[in-house]
Design a protein around this motif. Structure first.
Motif, PDB file in Angstrom:
ATOM      1  N   SER A 109       7.746   6.797  -0.019  1.00 51.71           N
ATOM      2  CA  SER A 109       9.003   7.538  -0.156  1.00 51.71           C
ATOM      3  C   SER A 109       9.273   8.441   1.036  1.00 51.71           C
ATOM      4  O   SER A 109      10.369   8.990   1.162  1.00 51.71           O
ATOM      5  CB  SER A 109       8.981   8.377  -1.442  1.00 51.71           C
ATOM      6  N   TYR A 145       0.841  -1.209   0.000  1.00 51.53           N
ATOM      7  CA  TYR A 145       0.000   0.000   0.000  1.00 51.53           C
ATOM      8  C   TYR A 145       0.874   1.257   0.000  1.00 51.53           C
ATOM      9  O   TYR A 145       0.586   2.229  -0.712  1.00 51.53           O
ATOM     10  CB  TYR A 145      -0.928  -0.018   1.210  1.00 51.53           C
ATOM     11  N   LYS A 161       3.692   1.622  -1.278  1.00 51.98           N
ATOM     12  CA  LYS A 161       4.336   1.784  -2.589  1.00 51.98           C
ATOM     13  C   LYS A 161       3.377   2.327  -3.648  1.00 51.98           C
ATOM     14  O   LYS A 161       3.819   2.920  -4.639  1.00 51.98           O
ATOM     15  CB  LYS A 161       4.893   0.439  -3.049  1.00 51.98           C
ATOM     16  N   THR A 162       2.080   2.105  -3.448  1.00 49.15           N
ATOM     17  CA  THR A 162       1.118   2.479  -4.489  1.00 49.15           C
ATOM     18  C   THR A 162       0.297   3.724  -4.150  1.00 49.15           C
ATOM     19  O   THR A 162      -0.170   4.415  -5.057  1.00 49.15           O
ATOM     20  CB  THR A 162       0.141   1.316  -4.753  1.00 49.15           C
ATOM     21  N   ARG A 163       0.111   4.023  -2.874  1.00 54.46           N
ATOM     22  CA  ARG A 163      -0.699   5.185  -2.465  1.00 54.46           C
ATOM     23  C   ARG A 163       0.053   6.470  -2.785  1.00 54.46           C
ATOM     24  O   ARG A 163       1.201   6.655  -2.347  1.00 54.46           O
ATOM     25  CB  ARG A 163      -1.015   5.094  -0.974  1.00 54.46           C
ATOM     26  N   GLN A 164      -0.582   7.344  -3.558  1.00 49.28           N
ATOM     27  CA  GLN A 164       0.040   8.589  -3.976  1.00 49.28           C
ATOM     28  C   GLN A 164      -0.431   9.764  -3.110  1.00 49.28           C
ATOM     29  O   GLN A 164      -1.612   9.868  -2.768  1.00 49.28           O
ATOM     30  CB  GLN A 164      -0.316   8.885  -5.441  1.00 49.28           C
ATOM     31  N   SER A 224       4.609   8.418  -4.157  1.00 43.90           N
ATOM     32  CA  SER A 224       4.100   7.367  -3.282  1.00 43.90           C
ATOM     33  C   SER A 224       4.457   7.702  -1.835  1.00 43.90           C
ATOM     34  O   SER A 224       5.554   8.226  -1.562  1.00 43.90           O
ATOM     35  CB  SER A 224       4.698   6.009  -3.661  1.00 43.90           C
TER      36      SER A 224
END
Length: 379
Positions: free
Chosen positions: A271, A258, A260-263, A268
């Motif tokens: 980070s 999650y 890695k994909t949630r912006q 993301s």
């Protein structure tokens, strides 16, 4: 110490992991699924019901490590079938305390999936104390008559055979005077009210009103059943640690995916360094739980309760702590979506929360460690 799996253990792990991945429980399901019978038969077809039993009793001669592999996969797949109450608890009583006739009668039926069992022990006043038993068993006509009530019986909603603690001598909280009985769930005088646990597993409140039990259904020694019950519960605690480990592994991986994909703000959220640190804390907790689950598996068959009890209690307390950390961090890092019924994260947290209370919460097990003088002897 060599922690590598044998070839047989590796094959078992691969098959049960594959099965659990293919039959993960739908988070949106309420109660029993329509295919639960087929799923149960599928587990039996894999041979996992026969894992802990000796070959001469109809099993495959596995041990606590094999049970750990199965329970880890069951926790990872959120499978709510009564493997723990049937194979680990009920089967454990037969394996460790059953007569040859009892093992011959019941273990093959567990192994082929035709018999489900449950351990009816908890009473309203007993909390986590196995020795606090008010249900009575009085001698009559060459057998016994049971009267009393048991609550929160895991797997009791579907069990065909119950292992029941009842008092045959002494006062309510005496360690001596507890006897174990094998009781048919449909025997005259047995009543039960089914209910779901918060993680979807089946529970029941079971009453015994003048239930007649023949003498050959006594499990172990009359008046001296507490030692056997304690040993079997310790094996179950080791299995629960493995189940929690599987749930933690899946929840930690779900959370990382999650992140890695949630912006957010065009990037993301994985980070962000602060969230990376919290994800790392989750991973450390999972690995700590893995170590303690392995320790519990190694100690589950220890015959000396002075050695076994504090080890199992310490493992359960630490796995509880790790499960709480992983669950809370997963909900925080996911945000509101983790609390929705359709998403898996909240269901894993429910699984961990339920497991945390089974046969003793963290404080209960920490007290047990202290009462036994800790894990390391003073020099």
């Amino acid at each position: 110490m060599d922690f590598d799996l044998s070839e047989e253990q590796r094959l078992l792990k691969e098959s049960i992991d594959r099965f659990a991945a293919d039959h993960q429980r739908d988070p949106g399901q309420h109660g029993a699924a329509p295919d639960d019978a087929a799923l149960w038969n599928g587990l039996a077809g894999l041979g996992v019901m026969a894992v802990p039993f000796a070959e001469e009793d109809g099993g495959i001669g596995g041990g606590p490590v094999e049970t750990m592999l199965v329970m880890e996969a069951i926790g990872r797949g959120l499978i709510t079938l009564p493997y723990l109450p049937t194979v680990v608890l009920g089967g454990g009583f037969l394996r460790l305390g059953g007569s040859a006739a009892q093992r011959q009668e019941f273990i093959p039926r567990i192994a082929d999936g035709s018999l489900k069992m449950a351990f009816a022990q908890l009473e309203r006043q007993s909390r986590y104390d196995l020795h606090d038993v008010a249900t009575s068993a009085t001698r009559a006509d060459g057998g016994y008559v049971l009267n009393g009530r048991k609550g929160v019986v895991l797997g009791g909603d579907a069990a065909g055979l119950l292992v029941v603690t009842a008092r045959t001598a002494g006062a309510r909280r005496d360690a001596h005077g507890i006897t174990l009985f094998l009781v048919d769930a449909d025997a005259p005088g047995v009543s039960r009210r089914a209910m779901p646990a918060q993680d979807g597993q089946g529970l029941a409140e079971i009453g015994f009103d003048g239930v007649q039990v023949p003498a050959e259904r006594v499990l172990g020694t009359v008046d001296d059943g507490l030692g056997l019950a304690s040993h079997v519960v310790d094996t179950a605690l080791a299995a629960i640690c493995a189940d929690s480990l599987g749930a933690m592994e899946a929840l930690q991986q779900l959370t990382v995916d999650y992140l890695k994909t949630r912006q957010q703000f065009g990037v993301s959220i994985g980070s962000f360094q602060a969230l990376q640190h919290r994800a790392a804390d989750m991973l450390v907790a999972v690995e700590q739980a893995r170590s303690m689950a392995m320790y519990a598996a190694m100690m589950a068959e220890e015959p000396d309760p002075v050695e076994r009890r504090p080890a199992i209690a310490a493992a359960k307390a630490e796995v509880n702590r790790c499960g709480r950390l992983v669950g809370e961090e997963a909900v925080q890092l996911h945000g509101g979506i983790a609390m929705t019924w359709e998403y898996r994260a909240g269901h894993y947290f429910k699984r961990l929360t339920t497991a945390e209370l089974l046969f003793g919460d963290t404080d209960h097990h920490l007290r047990a460690v202290l009462q036994h003088g800790g894990l390391v002897e003073e020099v």
